[in-house]
Design an enzyme around this catalytic site. Structure first.
Site, PDB file in Angstrom:
ATOM      1  N   ILE A  15       0.968  -1.214  -0.056  1.00 11.77           N
ATOM      2  CA  ILE A  15      -0.046   0.061   0.069  1.00 11.77           C
ATOM      3  C   ILE A  15       0.903   1.227   0.085  1.00 11.77           C
ATOM      4  CG2 ILE A  15      -1.802   1.437   1.333  1.00 11.77           C
ATOM      5  CD1 ILE A  15      -2.804  -1.207   2.533  1.00 11.77           C
ATOM      6  N   ASP A  35      10.837   2.437   6.955  1.00 14.51           N
ATOM      7  CA  ASP A  35      10.702   0.958   6.762  1.00 14.51           C
ATOM      8  C   ASP A  35      11.991   0.157   7.006  1.00 14.51           C
ATOM      9  OD1 ASP A  35       9.292  -1.754   6.125  1.00 14.51           O
ATOM     10  OD2 ASP A  35       7.947  -0.221   4.828  1.00 14.51           O
ATOM     11  N   TYR A  85      -1.257 -15.400  12.196  1.00 12.75           N
ATOM     12  CA  TYR A  85      -1.930 -15.325  13.280  1.00 12.75           C
ATOM     13  C   TYR A  85      -1.977 -16.165  14.289  1.00 12.75           C
ATOM     14  CZ  TYR A  85      -3.786 -11.631  10.078  1.00 12.75           C
ATOM     15  OH  TYR A  85      -3.689 -10.821   8.799  1.00 12.75           O
ATOM     16  N   TYR A 158      -5.125 -11.328  15.441  1.00 12.18           N
ATOM     17  CA  TYR A 158      -4.897 -10.251  14.717  1.00 12.18           C
ATOM     18  C   TYR A 158      -6.004  -9.181  14.595  1.00 12.18           C
ATOM     19  CZ  TYR A 158      -4.499  -7.517  10.391  1.00 12.18           C
ATOM     20  OH  TYR A 158      -4.439  -6.718   9.578  1.00 12.18           O
ATOM     21  N   ASN A 187      -9.370  -6.365   1.369  1.00 17.00           N
ATOM     22  CA  ASN A 187      -8.595  -7.191   0.187  1.00 17.00           C
ATOM     23  C   ASN A 187      -8.232  -6.154  -1.012  1.00 17.00           C
ATOM     24  OD1 ASN A 187     -10.098  -9.091   1.996  1.00 17.00           O
ATOM     25  ND2 ASN A 187      -8.678 -10.277   1.071  1.00 17.00           N
ATOM     26  N   ARG A 206      -0.769 -13.961   1.101  1.00 18.46           N
ATOM     27  CA  ARG A 206      -2.345 -13.840   0.909  1.00 18.46           C
ATOM     28  C   ARG A 206      -2.642 -14.358  -0.355  1.00 18.46           C
ATOM     29  NH1 ARG A 206      -2.815  -8.032   2.822  1.00 18.46           N
ATOM     30  NH2 ARG A 206      -0.785  -8.029   1.777  1.00 18.46           N
ATOM     31  N   ARG A 313     -17.470 -10.671   3.718  1.00 16.09           N
ATOM     32  CA  ARG A 313     -16.909  -9.406   4.302  1.00 16.09           C
ATOM     33  C   ARG A 313     -17.504  -8.386   3.108  1.00 16.09           C
ATOM     34  NH1 ARG A 313     -11.108 -11.308   6.656  1.00 16.09           N
ATOM     35  NH2 ARG A 313     -10.317 -10.431   4.670  1.00 16.09           N
TER      36      ARG A 313
HETATM   37  C1  UGA Z   1      -6.194 -10.944   5.161  1.00 14.91           C
HETATM   38  C2  UGA Z   1      -5.744 -10.313   6.534  1.00 14.91           C
HETATM   39  O1  UGA Z   1      -5.834 -10.757   7.496  1.00 14.91           O
HETATM   40  C3  UGA Z   1      -6.525  -8.687   6.342  1.00 14.91           C
HETATM   41  O2  UGA Z   1      -5.870  -8.021   7.616  1.00 14.91           O
HETATM   42  C4  UGA Z   1      -6.439  -7.861   5.153  1.00 14.91           C
HETATM   43  O3  UGA Z   1      -7.295  -6.601   5.552  1.00 14.91           O
HETATM   44  C5  UGA Z   1      -6.885  -8.869   4.291  1.00 14.91           C
HETATM   45  O4  UGA Z   1      -6.241 -10.054   4.098  1.00 14.91           O
HETATM   46  C6  UGA Z   1      -6.664  -7.886   3.105  1.00 14.91           C
HETATM   47  O5  UGA Z   1      -5.777  -8.412   2.153  1.00 14.91           O
HETATM   48  O6  UGA Z   1      -7.150  -6.987   3.010  1.00 14.91           O
HETATM   49  P1  UGA Z   1      -7.984 -12.649   4.371  1.00 14.91           P
HETATM   50  O7  UGA Z   1      -8.861 -12.076   3.480  1.00 14.91           O
HETATM   51  O8  UGA Z   1      -8.443 -13.693   5.213  1.00 14.91           O
HETATM   52  O9  UGA Z   1      -7.146 -11.639   5.226  1.00 14.91           O
HETATM   53  O10 UGA Z   1      -6.490 -13.101   3.520  1.00 14.91           O
HETATM   54  P2  UGA Z   1      -6.054 -14.240   2.546  1.00 14.91           P
HETATM   55  O11 UGA Z   1      -4.973 -14.820   2.889  1.00 14.91           O
HETATM   56  O12 UGA Z   1      -6.001 -13.725   1.081  1.00 14.91           O
HETATM   57  O13 UGA Z   1      -7.020 -15.126   2.468  1.00 14.91           O
HETATM   58  C7  UGA Z   1      -8.334 -14.986   1.679  1.00 14.91           C
HETATM   59  C8  UGA Z   1      -9.393 -16.361   1.628  1.00 14.91           C
HETATM   60  O14 UGA Z   1      -8.388 -17.323   0.787  1.00 14.91           O
HETATM   61  C9  UGA Z   1      -9.371 -17.075   2.973  1.00 14.91           C
HETATM   62  O15 UGA Z   1     -10.454 -17.806   3.054  1.00 14.91           O
HETATM   63  C10 UGA Z   1      -7.937 -18.225   2.854  1.00 14.91           C
HETATM   64  O16 UGA Z   1      -8.208 -19.481   3.357  1.00 14.91           O
HETATM   65  C11 UGA Z   1      -8.328 -18.559   1.511  1.00 14.91           C
HETATM   66  N1  UGA Z   1      -7.055 -19.198   0.532  1.00 14.91           N
HETATM   67  C12 UGA Z   1      -5.428 -18.525   0.915  1.00 14.91           C
HETATM   68  C13 UGA Z   1      -7.029 -20.157  -0.174  1.00 14.91           C
HETATM   69  O17 UGA Z   1      -8.101 -20.637  -0.328  1.00 14.91           O
HETATM   70  N2  UGA Z   1      -5.753 -20.790  -0.784  1.00 14.91           N
HETATM   71  C14 UGA Z   1      -4.582 -20.130  -0.466  1.00 14.91           C
HETATM   72  O18 UGA Z   1      -3.608 -20.517  -1.273  1.00 14.91           O
HETATM   73  C15 UGA Z   1      -4.564 -19.037   0.219  1.00 14.91           C
END
Ligand code: UGA
Length: 359
Positions: A15, A35, A85, A158, A187, A206, A313
C-alpha cells in the site's frame, strides 16, 4: 503556505509504495518514509521530496522525533498475513497493538493528525454466517458488531489486536483531542502485493500471491476448505484515491472510520481461482500457461491448528461516498488483469522456488 510534511511508517509495503507514488506524482508534499527495506520503492528514492529512513518502525527509539517533525502521520506498518496469526500470535499482538501504542500516544501528545490503517478483519465473521445462514449483512463502520471466535482459534489474535488499537485511538480522540482517521481495507490487490515464497519472502502470503505462485510455477491452486469463503477485491488505485481524499479533506475525514472496499467485486475463493487461471492463460507468455489444476486442502493442513475463517465481508461504503466523494471504479477482471501482468513481469524469469513446508 508550506506544503504539509507526511511521516509514513511502513512506506515500503504494497500500500505504501502506491501511496508514495501518487503523493510524489500529484502533490507538492514532502514525505519522510520509514521501513526496514526499500525494495518496493526503489524507483522513488531519487525524488528529493522523499526522505527514506531505514529502520524497523517499532524498535525505532526516536519515533517521537519523526512525529514531531511532520504534520500528518500515515501509519501503515503492520503484520497482516493470516498464516502468522495462529503460528506466531504473540508477535502478531505485539506488532499490531503493543508496539503501535507509542505512535498513537505520540500523535496525541504532539497534536499531530493520524491516518491509521486498520483492517476489515475487525468485523470477524457475519452473524448470519455464524448461525449457518448466508452471511448477507454488509458491514457498517458505526453500527456492526464484531464477531470473533473463541480464544483457542488464534486466527483472531490479529483482528482483536487491531480492534483494541482502534478503540485506543478512539479513546485518545475523546479524552485528549487526537485528530484521526481509521481506514479498514477490504482485500486490496495490485502490482507489488505480497511476495512469492522462496523468491522474495517465506511462508504463506495472501491468496492472490499464493495463486500466482501456483500459476507461474505450474503447481495446483489450493482452495482452503473448498474455497467457499467470500471476499471483495479492491484495486489499489481506487484505495489510494480514498486515502488522498482523507489527506486532502480533514474536515470530512476527522474522527471517522471508513470501510474502503469494492462491494461489486465479490467472489468466492473458488471463483477467484478459476478466474485467475483463465486470465493467466490469456496473459501468460505463449506456452507458459500449463495448469496443474485446482485442489482442496483442509485449513488445518494449510495453516495449522487455530485457523478459522471470515465467511464473508461485504463493505457498506456509503460513508466514504458521502463524506469523501469516493467510489471504487475498477472492476474485478481489470484489477486481476493488472495484478497478474505485474506478477508475470516481476517473476516469470525467476528460477522455480521450492514449495513452502505446508506444500
Ligand atoms: C487478510 C488479512 O488478515 C487482513 O488484515 C487484510 O485486511 C486482508 O487480508 C486484505 O488483504 O485486505 P484474508 O482475506 O483472510 O485476510 O487473507 P487471504 O490470506 O488472502 O485469504 C483469503 C481467503 O483465501 C481465505 O479464505 C483463505 O483461507 C483462502 N486461501 C488462501 C486459499 O483458499 N488458498 C490459498 O492458497 C490461500
Amino acid at each position: 503556505m508550506q506544503p504539509p510534511v507526511l511521516f509514513i511508517p511502513g512506506c515500503s509495503g504494497f500500500i505504501g509504495s502506491h501511496l508514495l507514488e501518487r503523493i510524489l506524482a500529484t502533490t507538492g508534499y514532502r514525505v519522510v518514509g520509514m521501513d526496514r527495506s526499500c525494495d518496493k520503492i526503489r524507483h522513488l528514492l531519487a525524488n528529493d521530496r522523499l526522505e527514506f529512513v531505514r529502520s524497523d518502525v517499532y524498535s525505532c527509539q526516536t519515533i517521537g522525533t519523526f512525529v514531531k517533525s511532520c504534520d500528518i502521520v500515515i501509519s501503515l506498518a503492520a503484520l497482516c498475513n493470516p498464516s502468522l496469526y495462529n503460528t506466531i500470535p504473540i508477535t502478531v499482538i505485539d506488532n499490531n497493538f503493543t508496539q503501535p501504542r507509542d505512535l498513537v500516544r505520540s500523535c496525541a501528545e504532539q497534536g499531530k493528525r493520524l491516518i491509521h490503517f486498520s483492517t476489515c478483519e475487525v468485523y470477524g465473521r457475519t452473524l448470519s454466517g455464524y448461525l449457518g445462514g448466508k452471511g448477507e449483512e454488509p458491514f457498517r463502520e458505526d453500527e456492526s458488531p464484531y464477531l470473533l471466535g473463541p480464544i483457542g482459534a488464534q486466527r483472531w489474535t490479529y483482528a482483536c489486536a487491531k480492534q483494541l488499537l482502534e478503540r485506543l485511538i478512539y479513546a485518545y480522540g475523546r479524552e485528549q483531542g487526537l485528530h484521526y482517521t481509521i481506514v479498514r481495507p477490504f482485500n486490496f490487490i495490485g502490482p507489488r502485493m505480497d511476495y512469492i515464497p522462496g523468491i522474495d519472502g517465506d511462508g504463506v502470503p495472501r491468496v492472490v500471491a499464493c495463486f500466482m505462485e501456483a500459476l507461474l510455477f505450474n503447481r495446483p491452486l489450493r482452495l482452503v476448505d473448498g474455497g467457499r469463503s467470500r471476499r471483495v477485491f479492491t484495486y489499489i488505485d481506487d484505495a489510494v484515491d480514498a486515502v488522498m481524499a482523507m489527506i486532502e479533506r480533514p474536515d470530512r475525514a476527522d474522527r471517522q472510520v471508513f470501510n474502503i472496499g469494492n462491494p461489486a467485486n465479490e467472489l468466492t475463493i473458488a471463483e477467484l481461482a478459476r478466474r485467475m487461471a483463465a486470465l493467466y492463460a490469456e496473459l501468460a507468455p505463449a506456452g507458459a500457461a500449463r495448469t496443474a489444476g485446482i485442489v482442496s486442502i483442509s485449513a488445518e493442513e494449510f495453516y495449522g491448528p487455530g485457523y478459522e475463517d471470515s465467511d464473508r465481508r461485504i463493505p457498506d461504503v456509503s460513508k466514504a461516498r458521502e463524506r469523501l466523494g469516493w467510489i471504487p471504479k475498477t472492476a474485478i477482471d481489470d484489477a486481476l488483469r493488472a495484478t497478474i501482468l505485474a506478477f508475470i513481469h516481476d517473476y516469470a524469469s525467476a528460477p522455480c522456488p521450492a514449495r513452502a513446508a505446508n506444500g
